[in-house]
Design an enzyme around this catalytic site. Structure first.
Site, PDB file in Angstrom:
ATOM      1  N   ARG A 126       0.894  -1.111   0.089  1.00 39.98           N
ATOM      2  CA  ARG A 126      -0.059  -0.097  -0.038  1.00 39.98           C
ATOM      3  C   ARG A 126       1.007   1.166  -0.095  1.00 39.98           C
ATOM      4  O   ARG A 126       0.477   2.164   0.274  1.00 39.98           O
ATOM      5  CB  ARG A 126      -1.040  -0.096   1.290  1.00 39.98           C
ATOM      6  CG  ARG A 126      -1.940  -1.091   1.260  1.00 39.98           C
ATOM      7  CD  ARG A 126      -3.051  -0.876   2.069  1.00 39.98           C
ATOM      8  NE  ARG A 126      -3.927  -2.195   2.135  1.00 39.98           N
ATOM      9  CZ  ARG A 126      -4.061  -2.965   3.228  1.00 39.98           C
ATOM     10  NH1 ARG A 126      -2.715  -2.977   4.112  1.00 39.98           N
ATOM     11  NH2 ARG A 126      -4.389  -3.936   3.356  1.00 39.98           N
ATOM     12  N   LYS A 148       1.580  11.137 -11.520  1.00 39.02           N
ATOM     13  CA  LYS A 148       0.410  10.022 -12.472  1.00 39.02           C
ATOM     14  C   LYS A 148       1.399   8.939 -12.597  1.00 39.02           C
ATOM     15  O   LYS A 148       2.389   8.798 -13.160  1.00 39.02           O
ATOM     16  CB  LYS A 148       0.221  10.671 -13.539  1.00 39.02           C
ATOM     17  CG  LYS A 148      -1.096  11.667 -13.865  1.00 39.02           C
ATOM     18  CD  LYS A 148      -1.286  11.723 -15.219  1.00 39.02           C
ATOM     19  CE  LYS A 148      -2.496  12.910 -15.424  1.00 39.02           C
ATOM     20  NZ  LYS A 148      -2.903  12.927 -16.728  1.00 39.02           N
ATOM     21  N   GLU A 190       6.609  17.387 -26.185  1.00 42.40           N
ATOM     22  CA  GLU A 190       5.934  17.670 -24.707  1.00 42.40           C
ATOM     23  C   GLU A 190       6.365  18.948 -24.466  1.00 42.40           C
ATOM     24  O   GLU A 190       5.605  19.594 -23.524  1.00 42.40           O
ATOM     25  CB  GLU A 190       6.403  16.621 -23.778  1.00 42.40           C
ATOM     26  CG  GLU A 190       5.690  15.270 -23.788  1.00 42.40           C
ATOM     27  CD  GLU A 190       4.331  15.323 -23.516  1.00 42.40           C
ATOM     28  OE1 GLU A 190       3.321  14.501 -23.898  1.00 42.40           O
ATOM     29  OE2 GLU A 190       3.925  15.911 -22.592  1.00 42.40           O
ATOM     30  N   LYS A 232       4.915  22.944 -15.519  1.00 38.40           N
ATOM     31  CA  LYS A 232       4.165  21.590 -15.212  1.00 38.40           C
ATOM     32  C   LYS A 232       3.940  21.650 -13.418  1.00 38.40           C
ATOM     33  O   LYS A 232       2.840  21.581 -13.109  1.00 38.40           O
ATOM     34  CB  LYS A 232       4.700  20.477 -15.483  1.00 38.40           C
ATOM     35  CG  LYS A 232       4.001  19.071 -15.206  1.00 38.40           C
ATOM     36  CD  LYS A 232       3.911  18.036 -15.870  1.00 38.40           C
ATOM     37  CE  LYS A 232       2.915  16.874 -15.709  1.00 38.40           C
ATOM     38  NZ  LYS A 232       3.399  15.620 -16.243  1.00 38.40           N
ATOM     39  N   GLU A 242      -6.150  16.553 -11.013  1.00 38.30           N
ATOM     40  CA  GLU A 242      -6.686  16.742 -12.201  1.00 38.30           C
ATOM     41  C   GLU A 242      -8.280  16.988 -12.385  1.00 38.30           C
ATOM     42  O   GLU A 242      -8.959  16.366 -13.145  1.00 38.30           O
ATOM     43  CB  GLU A 242      -6.311  15.399 -13.293  1.00 38.30           C
ATOM     44  CG  GLU A 242      -6.492  15.718 -14.742  1.00 38.30           C
ATOM     45  CD  GLU A 242      -5.824  14.489 -15.267  1.00 38.30           C
ATOM     46  OE1 GLU A 242      -5.762  13.611 -14.923  1.00 38.30           O
ATOM     47  OE2 GLU A 242      -5.515  14.853 -16.400  1.00 38.30           O
ATOM     48  N   ARG A 246      -5.309  21.367 -14.339  1.00 38.13           N
ATOM     49  CA  ARG A 246      -4.466  20.190 -14.747  1.00 38.13           C
ATOM     50  C   ARG A 246      -4.705  19.658 -16.149  1.00 38.13           C
ATOM     51  O   ARG A 246      -3.660  19.342 -16.782  1.00 38.13           O
ATOM     52  CB  ARG A 246      -4.061  19.234 -13.737  1.00 38.13           C
ATOM     53  CG  ARG A 246      -3.002  18.037 -14.168  1.00 38.13           C
ATOM     54  CD  ARG A 246      -2.906  17.385 -12.978  1.00 38.13           C
ATOM     55  NE  ARG A 246      -2.108  16.359 -13.288  1.00 38.13           N
ATOM     56  CZ  ARG A 246      -1.283  15.719 -12.523  1.00 38.13           C
ATOM     57  NH1 ARG A 246      -1.363  15.926 -11.243  1.00 38.13           N
ATOM     58  NH2 ARG A 246      -0.471  14.521 -12.949  1.00 38.13           N
ATOM     59  N   ASN A 250      -3.172  17.737 -20.758  1.00 37.65           N
ATOM     60  CA  ASN A 250      -3.351  16.681 -21.718  1.00 37.65           C
ATOM     61  C   ASN A 250      -3.614  17.398 -23.406  1.00 37.65           C
ATOM     62  O   ASN A 250      -4.154  16.577 -24.164  1.00 37.65           O
ATOM     63  CB  ASN A 250      -4.565  15.991 -21.421  1.00 37.65           C
ATOM     64  CG  ASN A 250      -4.341  15.061 -20.283  1.00 37.65           C
ATOM     65  OD1 ASN A 250      -3.274  14.486 -20.212  1.00 37.65           O
ATOM     66  ND2 ASN A 250      -5.327  15.150 -19.384  1.00 37.65           N
ATOM     67  N   HIS A 253      -3.685  14.911 -26.439  1.00 39.36           N
ATOM     68  CA  HIS A 253      -3.556  13.487 -25.913  1.00 39.36           C
ATOM     69  C   HIS A 253      -4.972  12.788 -26.307  1.00 39.36           C
ATOM     70  O   HIS A 253      -4.781  11.553 -26.476  1.00 39.36           O
ATOM     71  CB  HIS A 253      -3.657  13.592 -24.228  1.00 39.36           C
ATOM     72  CG  HIS A 253      -2.155  13.757 -23.830  1.00 39.36           C
ATOM     73  ND1 HIS A 253      -1.321  14.742 -24.028  1.00 39.36           N
ATOM     74  CD2 HIS A 253      -1.285  12.739 -23.072  1.00 39.36           C
ATOM     75  CE1 HIS A 253      -0.144  14.650 -23.729  1.00 39.36           C
ATOM     76  NE2 HIS A 253       0.004  13.630 -22.986  1.00 39.36           N
ATOM     77  N   HIS A 257      -4.014   9.596 -27.886  1.00 46.97           N
ATOM     78  CA  HIS A 257      -4.090   8.309 -27.622  1.00 46.97           C
ATOM     79  C   HIS A 257      -4.808   7.624 -28.404  1.00 46.97           C
ATOM     80  O   HIS A 257      -4.580   6.380 -28.490  1.00 46.97           O
ATOM     81  CB  HIS A 257      -4.845   8.252 -26.220  1.00 46.97           C
ATOM     82  CG  HIS A 257      -4.161   8.732 -24.929  1.00 46.97           C
ATOM     83  ND1 HIS A 257      -4.996   9.024 -23.854  1.00 46.97           N
ATOM     84  CD2 HIS A 257      -2.916   8.937 -24.687  1.00 46.97           C
ATOM     85  CE1 HIS A 257      -3.925   9.412 -22.803  1.00 46.97           C
ATOM     86  NE2 HIS A 257      -2.842   9.255 -23.258  1.00 46.97           N
ATOM     87  N   HIS A 270       4.810   7.732 -27.700  1.00 44.92           N
ATOM     88  CA  HIS A 270       3.910   8.445 -27.082  1.00 44.92           C
ATOM     89  C   HIS A 270       4.032   9.911 -27.729  1.00 44.92           C
ATOM     90  O   HIS A 270       2.912  10.478 -27.933  1.00 44.92           O
ATOM     91  CB  HIS A 270       3.990   8.322 -25.596  1.00 44.92           C
ATOM     92  CG  HIS A 270       2.770   9.249 -24.799  1.00 44.92           C
ATOM     93  ND1 HIS A 270       1.359   9.247 -25.001  1.00 44.92           N
ATOM     94  CD2 HIS A 270       3.089  10.514 -23.959  1.00 44.92           C
ATOM     95  CE1 HIS A 270       1.145  10.202 -24.098  1.00 44.92           C
ATOM     96  NE2 HIS A 270       1.923  10.725 -23.552  1.00 44.92           N
TER      97      HIS A 270
END
Lengths: 366, 366
Positions: A126, A148, A190, A232, A242, A246, A250, A253, A257, A270
């Site tokens: 955990r 993330k 990026e 960032k 997010e 935030r 993306n 993206h 994606h 990516h």
């Protein structure tokens, strides 16, 4: 700025989960880089079969000065292995070495290694401490900031993961020397992103320095990494989970994606998919009146000069739409995009499907 | 107190992750129970093949008044299925139904369903809301409070998981009517635990009411669930991430996990293993001077009256020690136990191996 420049430092302020990003040359080999880490008897370096032969020995050597036992785990390389069976190799190794809840995980590699090691750290017992040592430009400016972590599911990218902050991020610019040109360009994609969504002064700077960046000029790279991390950090610091601001990170993206998922993960990098996705999102922004035709041209040219694709693959409009509907950003079946309200400012919103179709036709190969 | 008693409510105070536990009869069917949940278009009820036929229809019916789409997923029943392949069934279902990041997951079942659904909620799209609807006494007093979620790994129990809080816990006492006697006893073991570690007045109350609890007297059960949740809430509220005080809730668990792992998960119920483990931990506490012989006798008798085993299985001393060394509570290879300093107060500490060996010989079958 020479390669042995003064260390740069960006603080990510997140209350009791704050951590520093250190940027510089040769950081990995400097025992002082690790001074702020919590005490522990063991550490595990997680890398991949490409990066490990280049840097794992030196990292393990310096860590052995600090930890009684240091284990190394090599994962298979590539986005195609960002899955549960590969993640489970980390758990297998941690348990078979008797690692406890204070064991520190080190992610040595690009975004895939960082995302998987971070999720393993979030989940093992955990939660155990972890350190990002990103060795690609993309990971240095993107996946090492923001907490993330995730793995892919056959039905979608990054669908299973956690928000989990590292204790420390070490961006050793020395590792960029061995980076393949395609991956350098992916990282530049990026970096370029931060201009149109947040800081047009930085966009102007990138435009003036893109050739130096492509040529791996260390001074230019150092500034680009630092400024990207700062932006960032500013955005993430305001919105860790997010829910709002935030989401602008993306940019590109939703389209990106779909490209990655439609081609099969790993076909395009990516950063390449996001680079092309940003061109498509900029075009969609122009259709909605946020930016003008001249900006689309200027932005597309910069993406191309960075060595990135600017024409989407021929997946077909219906397939693009289908893939975008299962994106995490969709809500109640509605596809949402990060779009430019004006150069330097972005917002997440839905767009009329007719316009999205037009953009797909215009921006993709047939 | 009649079965349709006034609703009991325990608040878990954790800042912006606070949530209520509602305790009462027929809560599940009351649409008002769900009023505080965030708005969403879809919900998924995760249950198992034993509980689903009993309660899933009524839960789905009431949820359909609130959510546009309500999906039901039945997992195979039992601790043996608390693993990745079964967890992945939840992700498969969420993705194939197009569930988004606002989808609310409902865990309808015992601790295994709660732990797995909670971890799925923590990890799906990096976190979606979830509600615990525990249908066993054990889950009502234990696994629905504290935010611990996890799956097992072949090398250890609960090794992969997250701390993740539900939005709401509904302890519907009506569901205890269908609970098998062994599982009722397992739940009583967890209730008994709160006496020696925290509240000897509650221990006295349990001792006076254990026969009523075993006979499922609703008034006695309601008080036992409420007081157990209150104590756990007090402890967890002071120490969410288990760095200190909270560890006392693991009383009996070091021995208990070894029993479960050594026999194979599912052979003994978790609560049975912990019940027997508490007897062993109490004996170890006596060896260290924390409690006297009379307390060990009194405590052992109460565990036995609750219908729980008080003699450990014959795994052999070396195997017990080996299994305990890979427990999450061990640090640097040293086995740690929750031990009684005195009746009503516990502390986590290591114990001399020679004493542990003596206790294993004394408390286990040969």
């Amino acid at each position: 700025m020479p390669l042995n420049a003064t260390l740069e430092r960006v603080e990510i302020e997140l209350g009791d989960r704050s951590y520093p990003i250190l940027i510089g040359n040769g950081l990995m080999d400097d025992p002082e880089s690790y001074d702020a880490l919590p005490a522990a008897t063991s550490a595990m370096v997680v890398s991949n079969t490409t990066v490990s032969p280049l840097y794992a020995r030196q990292l393990c050597t310096v860590l052995r000065k600090r930890f009684r036992s240091v284990h190394l785990l090599e994962l298979p390389d590539g986005e195609a292995h960002k899955d549960w069976p590969t993640l489970n190799l980390i758990f297998d190794a941690l348990l078979s070495h008797g690692c406890d809840r204070k064991t520190v995980l080190f992610a040595l590699g690009g975004g895939v290694v960082g995302d998987m090691t971070g999720f393993a750290a979030a989940s093992y017992m955990r939660g155990v401490p972890f350190v990002q040592v990103p060795t690609t430009l993309l990971a240095q400016v993107d996946s090492s900031v923001g907490g993330k972590t995730a793995i892919n599911h056959p039905l979608g990218k990054n669908m299973i993961g956690a928000f989990y902050q590292p204790q420390l991020v070490l961006c050793d610019l020395g590792t960029l020397a061995t980076l393949p040109a395609r991956e350098l360009s992916a990282g530049l994609g990026e970096i370029i992103k931060y201009g149109p969504i947040y800081d047009m002064a930085f966009f102007d700077w990138i435009e003036a320095n893109v050739d130096a960046l492509v040529a791996r000029d260390p001074e230019a790279l150092a500034h680009a990494v630092k400024r990207s991390c700062e932006i960032k950090a500013e955005v993430v610091g305001q919105d860790e989970r997010e829910s709002g601001l935030r989401a602008i990170l993306n940019f590109g993206h939703t389209f990106g994606h779909a490209i990655e998922s439609g081609l099969g993960y790993g076909e395009w990098l990516h950063g390449e998919a996001v680079g092309c996705g940003m061109v498509m999102a900029t075009r969609l922004s122009q259709r909605l009146g946020g930016v003008d035709e001249a900006f689309v041209t200027r932005f597309t040219a910069l993406v191309e000069r960075a060595g990135l694709p600017v024409v989407g693959p021929a997946l077909g409009v219906e397939r693009y739409l289908e893939l975008m509907r299962i994106d995490k950003k969709s809500e109640g079946g509605e596809i949402r995009f990060v779009l430019l309200e004006r150069p330097g400012s972005a917002v997440m919103r839905a767009a009329p499907e007719a316009l999205v179709r037009e953009v797909l036709v215009e921006c993709c190969a047939v």
